[in-house]
Design a protein around this motif. Structure first.
Motif, mmCIF file in Angstrom:
data_model
loop_
_atom_site.group_PDB
_atom_site.id
_atom_site.type_symbol
_atom_site.label_atom_id
_atom_site.label_comp_id
_atom_site.label_asym_id
_atom_site.label_seq_id
_atom_site.Cartn_x
_atom_site.Cartn_y
_atom_site.Cartn_z
ATOM 1 N N LEU A 1 0.832 -1.192 0.000
ATOM 2 C CA LEU A 1 0.000 0.000 0.000
ATOM 3 C C LEU A 1 0.873 1.251 0.000
ATOM 4 N N LEU A 2 0.629 2.132 -0.962
ATOM 5 C CA LEU A 2 1.257 3.447 -0.996
ATOM 6 C C LEU A 2 0.228 4.441 -0.475
ATOM 7 N N SER A 3 0.557 5.154 0.589
ATOM 8 C CA SER A 3 -0.434 5.983 1.269
ATOM 9 C C SER A 3 0.044 7.421 1.382
ATOM 10 N N GLY A 4 -0.875 8.347 1.139
ATOM 11 C CA GLY A 4 -0.554 9.761 1.275
ATOM 12 C C GLY A 4 -1.805 10.592 1.450
ATOM 13 N N CYS B 1 3.007 -1.058 4.286
ATOM 14 C CA CYS B 1 2.452 0.242 3.922
ATOM 15 C C CYS B 1 3.582 1.259 3.887
ATOM 16 N N VAL B 2 3.684 1.974 2.776
ATOM 17 C CA VAL B 2 4.688 3.023 2.634
ATOM 18 C C VAL B 2 3.957 4.361 2.654
ATOM 19 N N VAL B 3 4.259 5.173 3.672
ATOM 20 C CA VAL B 3 3.659 6.500 3.821
ATOM 21 C C VAL B 3 4.711 7.534 3.442
ATOM 22 N N GLY B 4 4.351 8.437 2.545
ATOM 23 C CA GLY B 4 5.340 9.335 1.970
ATOM 24 C C GLY B 4 5.603 10.615 2.730
ATOM 25 N N GLU B 5 5.455 10.632 4.033
ATOM 26 C CA GLU B 5 5.809 11.827 4.792
ATOM 27 C C GLU B 5 7.311 12.069 4.704
ATOM 28 N N PRO B 6 7.756 13.340 4.692
ATOM 29 C CA PRO B 6 9.193 13.614 4.551
ATOM 30 C C PRO B 6 9.990 13.147 5.762
ATOM 31 N N THR B 7 11.054 12.403 5.492
ATOM 32 C CA THR B 7 11.939 11.915 6.557
ATOM 33 C C THR B 7 13.402 12.142 6.184
ATOM 34 N N LEU B 8 13.667 13.257 5.459
ATOM 35 C CA LEU B 8 15.034 13.602 5.069
ATOM 36 C C LEU B 8 15.689 12.474 4.278
ATOM 37 N N MET B 9 14.894 11.822 3.421
ATOM 38 C CA MET B 9 15.374 10.770 2.532
ATOM 39 C C MET B 9 15.880 9.549 3.292
ATOM 40 N N LYS B 10 15.406 9.348 4.491
ATOM 41 C CA LYS B 10 15.727 8.163 5.265
ATOM 42 C C LYS B 10 14.421 7.418 5.553
ATOM 43 N N ILE B 11 14.514 6.097 5.661
ATOM 44 C CA ILE B 11 13.319 5.301 5.918
ATOM 45 C C ILE B 11 12.987 5.343 7.408
ATOM 46 N N GLY B 12 11.785 5.734 7.717
ATOM 47 C CA GLY B 12 11.291 5.666 9.090
ATOM 48 C C GLY B 12 10.475 4.396 9.256
ATOM 49 N N THR B 13 10.875 3.543 10.160
ATOM 50 C CA THR B 13 10.240 2.229 10.290
ATOM 51 C C THR B 13 9.085 2.206 11.295
ATOM 52 N N GLY B 14 8.798 3.325 11.897
ATOM 53 C CA GLY B 14 7.704 3.325 12.861
ATOM 54 C C GLY B 14 7.179 4.727 13.086
ATOM 55 N N HIS B 15 6.025 4.806 13.718
ATOM 56 C CA HIS B 15 5.405 6.091 14.025
ATOM 57 C C HIS B 15 4.637 5.938 15.322
ATOM 58 N N LYS B 16 4.712 6.933 16.159
ATOM 59 C CA LYS B 16 3.957 6.875 17.399
ATOM 60 C C LYS B 16 2.455 6.895 17.125
ATOM 61 N N GLY B 17 1.720 6.349 18.067
ATOM 62 C CA GLY B 17 0.271 6.451 17.994
ATOM 63 C C GLY B 17 -0.175 7.866 18.342
#
Length: 210
Positions: A5-8, A97-113
């Motif tokens: 899933l590509l999500s934005g 699921c890949v969410v395209g929020e900006p992360t300075l071109m680094k992969i963020g593997t998690g997000h807080k609730g």
């Protein structure tokens, strides 16, 4: 079969008061970059995701490829709630699921609730010359804010931690507060909104509802 899933989201924050040197709602190419509101967060990703879907449509895929676009994300993730209700039972949960929020071109593997609440404090209106006789709703809200700050200090000192986040513990944040009509009137109502950004070891629903 669970797919990718590509999500934005398709909305952006307002531009009022910002020193734009190019039209904010037009894509302007300058010095090898595209300038415009949301080109980084996250219209650039949305454009890439759409192109990826078009290209994938003509190729054999090992897994399904899905595109999920929501609206009013900047207002509190409003649109995605409708999307989740619509998707429930229609498709299996994606394996990735890949969410395209900006992360300075680094992969963020998690997000807080995230959980958000609105609190309305009800007091008693009266003339400020007799203020002690009435219940001040703004003062009540201030006490609640102070209590929330105490919770934040406890979380920072002894709450569960997950290294890798910019702030490795759960956070409590008061975003808006409104109350009172005039200086010489004890306010009868005050409203505030606050949110919790929690690490996985915290359950805000359980914590905040006893």
């Amino acid at each position: 079969m669970p797919g990718l899933l590509l999500s934005g989201h398709t909305d952006v924050v307002p531009v009022a008061g910002q020193p734009w040197t190019t039209p904010p709602f037009e894509a302007t190419e300058k010095d090898g970059r595209i300038h415009g509101r949301g080109t980084a967060d996250m219209k650039g990703f949305v454009a890439c995701a759409v192109i990826a879907m078009v290209q994938a449509a003509g190729r054999p895929l090992k897994r399904p490829l899905h595109l999920a676009l929501s609206f009013d994300e900047e207002l509190g993730c409003v649109g995605v709630r409708h999307l989740l209700r619509w998707l429930e039972g229609r498709l299996p949960a994606p394996f990735l699921c890949v969410v395209g929020e900006p992360t300075l071109m680094k992969i963020g593997t998690g997000h807080k609730g995230k959980a958000a609440w609105r609190a309305v404090c009800h007091g008693q209106a009266g003339h400020s010359g007799l203020a002690p006789r009435f219940m001040n709703a703004v003062h009540m809200a201030a006490d609640l804010v102070a209590a929330l700050r105490d919770v934040q200090r406890e979380l920072a000192a002894s709450g569960p931690r997950e290294e890798g986040y910019g702030v490795p513990y759960s956070t409590v944040h008061v975003g808006t507060i409104q109350g009172g009509r005039a200086l010489n009137i004890v306010p009868a109502e005050c409203e505030l909104s606050f949110e919790v950004r929690n690490v996985s070891a915290d359950d805000p629903e359980r914590s905040w509802h006893g």
